[in-house]
Design a protein around this motif. Structure first.
Motif, PDB file in Angstrom:
ATOM      1  N   TRP A  38       0.829  -1.213   0.000  1.00 22.17           N
ATOM      2  CA  TRP A  38       0.000   0.000   0.000  1.00 22.17           C
ATOM      3  C   TRP A  38       0.854   1.250   0.000  1.00 22.17           C
ATOM      4  CZ3 TRP A  38      -3.943  -2.111  -1.685  1.00 22.17           C
ATOM      5  CH2 TRP A  38      -4.439  -3.314  -1.173  1.00 22.17           C
ATOM      6  N   ARG A  39       1.936   1.230  -0.763  1.00 21.00           N
ATOM      7  CA  ARG A  39       2.852   2.358  -0.760  1.00 21.00           C
ATOM      8  C   ARG A  39       2.293   3.578  -1.492  1.00 21.00           C
ATOM      9  NH1 ARG A  39       4.542  -1.534  -4.204  1.00 21.00           N
ATOM     10  NH2 ARG A  39       5.225  -1.013  -6.313  1.00 21.00           N
ATOM     11  N   ALA A  40       1.115   3.467  -2.115  1.00 26.42           N
ATOM     12  CA  ALA A  40       0.471   4.648  -2.694  1.00 26.42           C
ATOM     13  C   ALA A  40      -0.141   5.539  -1.620  1.00 26.42           C
ATOM     14  CB  ALA A  40      -0.608   4.227  -3.687  1.00 26.42           C
ATOM     15  N   VAL A  41      -0.209   5.046  -0.401  1.00 24.65           N
ATOM     16  CA  VAL A  41      -0.773   5.809   0.715  1.00 24.65           C
ATOM     17  C   VAL A  41       0.350   6.568   1.410  1.00 24.65           C
ATOM     18  CG1 VAL A  41      -2.099   5.662   2.860  1.00 24.65           C
ATOM     19  CG2 VAL A  41      -2.538   4.039   0.998  1.00 24.65           C
ATOM     20  N   GLY A  42       0.073   7.807   1.779  1.00 27.26           N
ATOM     21  CA  GLY A  42       1.088   8.608   2.461  1.00 27.26           C
ATOM     22  C   GLY A  42       0.476   9.535   3.490  1.00 27.26           C
ATOM     23  N   ARG A  43       1.347  10.212   4.207  1.00 29.21           N
ATOM     24  CA  ARG A  43       0.895  11.195   5.201  1.00 29.21           C
ATOM     25  C   ARG A  43       0.885  12.576   4.564  1.00 29.21           C
ATOM     26  NH1 ARG A  43       3.715  11.974  11.065  1.00 29.21           N
ATOM     27  NH2 ARG A  43       4.755  13.714  10.027  1.00 29.21           N
ATOM     28  N   LEU A  44      -0.170  13.312   4.804  1.00 31.88           N
ATOM     29  CA  LEU A  44      -0.301  14.662   4.281  1.00 31.88           C
ATOM     30  C   LEU A  44      -0.125  15.634   5.433  1.00 31.88           C
ATOM     31  CD1 LEU A  44      -0.945  16.429   1.799  1.00 31.88           C
ATOM     32  CD2 LEU A  44      -3.369  16.281   2.448  1.00 31.88           C
ATOM     33  N   ALA A 124       5.067  14.908 -10.663  1.00 31.45           N
ATOM     34  CA  ALA A 124       4.541  13.547 -10.685  1.00 31.45           C
ATOM     35  C   ALA A 124       5.364  12.636  -9.773  1.00 31.45           C
ATOM     36  CB  ALA A 124       4.537  13.004 -12.105  1.00 31.45           C
ATOM     37  N   VAL A 125       4.723  11.614  -9.269  1.00 28.54           N
ATOM     38  CA  VAL A 125       5.365  10.626  -8.409  1.00 28.54           C
ATOM     39  C   VAL A 125       5.585   9.355  -9.216  1.00 28.54           C
ATOM     40  CG1 VAL A 125       5.073   9.169  -6.371  1.00 28.54           C
ATOM     41  CG2 VAL A 125       4.345  11.566  -6.303  1.00 28.54           C
ATOM     42  N   ASP A 126       6.825   8.908  -9.289  1.00 28.77           N
ATOM     43  CA  ASP A 126       7.153   7.689 -10.027  1.00 28.77           C
ATOM     44  C   ASP A 126       7.461   6.512  -9.108  1.00 28.77           C
ATOM     45  OD1 ASP A 126       6.990   9.106 -12.471  1.00 28.77           O
ATOM     46  OD2 ASP A 126       9.064   9.806 -12.217  1.00 28.77           O
ATOM     47  N   GLU A 127       7.534   6.772  -7.812  1.00 21.36           N
ATOM     48  CA  GLU A 127       8.007   5.754  -6.872  1.00 21.36           C
ATOM     49  C   GLU A 127       6.954   4.712  -6.504  1.00 21.36           C
ATOM     50  OE1 GLU A 127      10.684   9.269  -6.495  1.00 21.36           O
ATOM     51  OE2 GLU A 127       8.517   8.957  -6.701  1.00 21.36           O
ATOM     52  N   ALA A 128       5.696   4.939  -6.876  1.00 18.81           N
ATOM     53  CA  ALA A 128       4.639   3.979  -6.559  1.00 18.81           C
ATOM     54  C   ALA A 128       3.522   4.120  -7.579  1.00 18.81           C
ATOM     55  CB  ALA A 128       4.096   4.213  -5.151  1.00 18.81           C
ATOM     56  N   PRO A 129       2.856   3.026  -7.922  1.00 17.87           N
ATOM     57  CA  PRO A 129       1.719   3.134  -8.842  1.00 17.87           C
ATOM     58  C   PRO A 129       0.509   3.698  -8.116  1.00 17.87           C
ATOM     59  CG  PRO A 129       1.983   0.864  -8.118  1.00 17.87           C
ATOM     60  CD  PRO A 129       3.151   1.624  -7.555  1.00 17.87           C
ATOM     61  N   PRO A 130      -0.281   4.547  -8.776  1.00 20.82           N
ATOM     62  CA  PRO A 130      -1.492   5.072  -8.147  1.00 20.82           C
ATOM     63  C   PRO A 130      -2.502   3.959  -7.899  1.00 20.82           C
ATOM     64  CG  PRO A 130      -0.892   6.333 -10.105  1.00 20.82           C
ATOM     65  CD  PRO A 130      -0.071   5.090 -10.116  1.00 20.82           C
ATOM     66  N   LEU A 131      -3.395   4.203  -6.967  1.00 19.69           N
ATOM     67  CA  LEU A 131      -4.473   3.262  -6.687  1.00 19.69           C
ATOM     68  C   LEU A 131      -5.670   3.653  -7.544  1.00 19.69           C
ATOM     69  CD1 LEU A 131      -5.107   0.838  -4.840  1.00 19.69           C
ATOM     70  CD2 LEU A 131      -6.055   2.455  -3.187  1.00 19.69           C
TER      71      LEU A 131
END
Length: 233
Positions: A38-44, A124-131
């Motif tokens: 679940w690496r598409a999830v992060g802290r805001l 853009a973020v390349d480190e994880a695929p979007p959900l």
């Protein structure tokens, strides 16, 4: 269904409540494999005033709760550049760091059923695929899970399996899982034939401690507005 209107009216924003009344043992820290999954999830992080949870739904877009993007006292919108997204945040480390560039929520939003938002990131973020987004009707199981941060574990993902959809009215759903402070914006994740997808966004905790979530379908118009805005730049 009168309970749902009452729950929505009485629900406390998760980022503002003082303590969790989730059932004991209902949530736990995600193990390393789960955190990677679940690496598409992060802290805001919110302009130095706390945090919510957010999920990457496109390389340059995150989904969260709209109330997270407003000052808790004045109600004024926080400047997008003061919204800091830490992808896969884990005990001081994160896979990517981005600032907000624009934020969109439903026009005239005032109730829990409109308490969703998307934030356009500065790169853009390349480190994880979007959900991917999807409707609950596409789920192959009646059970879902939530993944996010909370004041009890602000530095690492927590996870809860087996969340049932207890009731629904329009876009607003009552979920049989925990909703600790700080987890506003956390994804409700279901599984379909093509794999897991974002089925909703946690927006509040009801008076019984269960989470209130807004169905992911409510995000589609915001994503379309974000794309139109970007095309016009």
């Amino acid at each position: 269904m009168a309970w749902l209107a009452a729950a929505a009216a009485a629900a406390a924003p998760l980022g503002a409540a003082a303590a969790s009344d989730a059932p004991p043992g209902a949530r736990r820290m995600a193990n390393p494999d789960e955190a990677r999954a679940w690496r598409a999830v992060g802290r805001l992080n919110l302009a130095g005033r706390g945090f919510c949870t957010a999920t990457l739904v496109a390389p340059d877009l995150i989904a969260t709760a709209a109330h997270c993007l407003r000052h808790p006292v004045s109600g004024r919108a926080l400047a997008p550049e003061r919204l800091h997204f830490l992808l896969g945040h884990d005990r001081g480390r994160h896979a990517a760091y981005r600032r907000g560039r624009a934020a969109l929520s439903p026009p005239g939003a005032s109730g829990r059923a409109e308490d969703v938002a998307v934030v356009v990131l500065d790169a853009a973020v390349d480190e994880a695929p979007p959900l991917a987004l999807g409707p609950l009707s596409a789920a192959t199981s009646p059970l879902a899970l939530t993944v996010g941060y909370g004041v009890d574990r602000p530095e690492a993902l927590s996870i809860q399996h087996g969340c049932r959809i207890l009731a629904r009215r329009g876009a607003l759903m009552r979920i049989g899982c925990a909703a600790p402070p700080g987890s506003s914006g956390a994804p409700l994740i279901a599984r379909g034939a093509a794999g897991p997808f974002l089925a909703g966004v946690i927006v509040a905790r009801g008076p019984d401690g269960h989470a209130l979530a807004v169905a992911a379908e409510a995000l589609a118009p915001l994503i379309a507005r974000a794309r139109a805005m970007e095309a016009g730049r």
